[in-house]
Design a protein around this motif. Structure first.
Motif, PDB file in Angstrom:
ATOM      1  N   GLU A  28       0.830  -1.206   0.000  1.00  0.00           N
ATOM      2  CA  GLU A  28       0.000   0.000   0.000  1.00  0.00           C
ATOM      3  C   GLU A  28       0.863   1.255   0.000  1.00  0.00           C
ATOM      4  O   GLU A  28       0.613   2.197  -0.755  1.00  0.00           O
ATOM      5  N   ALA A  29       1.886   1.270   0.844  1.00  0.00           N
ATOM      6  CA  ALA A  29       2.741   2.458   0.969  1.00  0.00           C
ATOM      7  C   ALA A  29       3.602   2.672  -0.275  1.00  0.00           C
ATOM      8  O   ALA A  29       3.776   3.807  -0.724  1.00  0.00           O
ATOM      9  N   GLU A  30       4.136   1.601  -0.834  1.00  0.00           N
ATOM     10  CA  GLU A  30       5.044   1.722  -1.983  1.00  0.00           C
ATOM     11  C   GLU A  30       4.311   1.883  -3.315  1.00  0.00           C
ATOM     12  O   GLU A  30       4.853   2.483  -4.230  1.00  0.00           O
TER      13      GLU A  30
ATOM     14  N   GLY B  76       0.984  -3.567 -10.736  1.00  0.00           N
ATOM     15  CA  GLY B  76       2.127  -2.947 -10.067  1.00  0.00           C
ATOM     16  C   GLY B  76       2.212  -3.323  -8.600  1.00  0.00           C
ATOM     17  O   GLY B  76       3.295  -3.523  -8.053  1.00  0.00           O
ATOM     18  N   LYS B  77       1.064  -3.437  -7.964  1.00  0.00           N
ATOM     19  CA  LYS B  77       1.027  -3.853  -6.553  1.00  0.00           C
ATOM     20  C   LYS B  77       1.502  -5.302  -6.402  1.00  0.00           C
ATOM     21  O   LYS B  77       2.261  -5.632  -5.499  1.00  0.00           O
ATOM     22  N   VAL B  78       1.027  -6.178  -7.294  1.00  0.00           N
ATOM     23  CA  VAL B  78       1.460  -7.577  -7.260  1.00  0.00           C
ATOM     24  C   VAL B  78       2.972  -7.655  -7.461  1.00  0.00           C
ATOM     25  O   VAL B  78       3.673  -8.400  -6.762  1.00  0.00           O
TER      26      VAL B  78
ATOM     27  N   ALA C 222      15.821  -0.259   3.730  1.00  0.00           N
ATOM     28  CA  ALA C 222      15.631  -0.740   2.359  1.00  0.00           C
ATOM     29  C   ALA C 222      14.369  -0.141   1.742  1.00  0.00           C
ATOM     30  O   ALA C 222      14.298   0.038   0.536  1.00  0.00           O
ATOM     31  N   PHE C 223      13.390   0.188   2.589  1.00  0.00           N
ATOM     32  CA  PHE C 223      12.118   0.725   2.106  1.00  0.00           C
ATOM     33  C   PHE C 223      11.804   2.022   2.827  1.00  0.00           C
ATOM     34  O   PHE C 223      11.720   2.053   4.058  1.00  0.00           O
ATOM     35  N   SER C 224      11.561   3.068   2.074  1.00  0.00           N
ATOM     36  CA  SER C 224      11.294   4.374   2.679  1.00  0.00           C
ATOM     37  C   SER C 224      10.042   4.398   3.566  1.00  0.00           C
ATOM     38  O   SER C 224      10.020   5.150   4.545  1.00  0.00           O
ATOM     39  N   PRO C 225       8.979   3.605   3.304  1.00  0.00           N
ATOM     40  CA  PRO C 225       7.822   3.641   4.205  1.00  0.00           C
ATOM     41  C   PRO C 225       8.144   3.206   5.641  1.00  0.00           C
ATOM     42  O   PRO C 225       7.438   3.608   6.562  1.00  0.00           O
ATOM     43  N   VAL C 226       9.185   2.424   5.818  1.00  0.00           N
ATOM     44  CA  VAL C 226       9.594   2.054   7.176  1.00  0.00           C
ATOM     45  C   VAL C 226      10.159   3.281   7.874  1.00  0.00           C
ATOM     46  O   VAL C 226       9.845   3.566   9.025  1.00  0.00           O
ATOM     47  N   GLN C 227      10.949   4.036   7.152  1.00  0.00           N
ATOM     48  CA  GLN C 227      11.575   5.234   7.713  1.00  0.00           C
ATOM     49  C   GLN C 227      10.562   6.345   7.957  1.00  0.00           C
ATOM     50  O   GLN C 227      10.603   7.006   8.991  1.00  0.00           O
TER      51      GLN C 227
END
Length: 195
Positions: free
Chosen positions: A87-89, A97-99, A131-136
């Protein structure tokens, strides 16, 4: 060094499974018009694993046929976390694209180059960078849409197939010269997938 440049990226290392464990659910009786693909999505197991456990050489199945179900290797908590990342990415991206984003994470789990669990891949930190900006930025904590949840189920059924993408990035926002030098596998919407 590579890990520093991967903020906002994910991995997709598609590998086939060799396990033959059968789940506590046991079996699934095929309904008229049902496919292995639908069974895989419903039970969150890869189609290739369904084929292996049942000794199938093709995707052909018949109504009334009992299909042994392999153990689901992904918990409900991991599926939820992966849906939050998707969802975030990929918010605003197409369903495909989500898959593909979910598949990148699963490929990383299957790759020797990355951690061995969905949670560890998503929360991976190397050289002080996520590795993933949504974590940050905290977006990983947002509630995923139904479409993102369905995309995760589809990626789980698809696991072990595809082009083996290990990364994705948006060429309009990426400042990494390293990522643009990777081998592109496909482009979906605003994301380029690569390995």
């Amino acid at each position: 060094m590579r890990k520093q440049l991967l903020s906002g990226l994910a991995a997709l290392g598609m590998l086939a499974f060799t396990t033959s464990a059968v789940s506590a659910e046991g079996t699934h009786t095929v309904k008229k018009g049902e496919s292995l693909w639908e069974i895989g999505k419903e039970h969150s197991v890869p189609v290739l694993q369904l084929m292996e456990v049942n000794g199938l050489k093709s995707h052909e199945i018949h109504p009334g046929q009992a299909i042994s179900l392999p153990e689901a290797e992904v918990s409900d908590a991991e599926k939820d976390l992966l849906a939050k990342l998707v969802e975030a990415e990929a918010k605003g991206e197409s369903y495909a694209g989500k898959v593909a984003v979910a598949t990148v994470v699963l490929n990383r789990v299957d790759s020797n180059e990355f951690p061995d669990s969905i949670k560890d891949v998503i929360y991976e930190v190397a050289n002080g960078h996520y590795a993933f900006s949504p974590v940050q930025n905290g977006e990983i904590d947002n509630t995923p849409s139904d479409e993102s949840r369905k995309a995760v189920d589809e990626a789980l059924a698809f696991r072990g197939q595809g082009q083996g993408s290990l990364f994705f990035y948006n060429p309009d926002t990426s400042s990494s010269s390293w990522i643009t030098s990777t081998d592109t596998t496909l482009t979906i919407g605003n994301h380029v997938f690569a390995k």
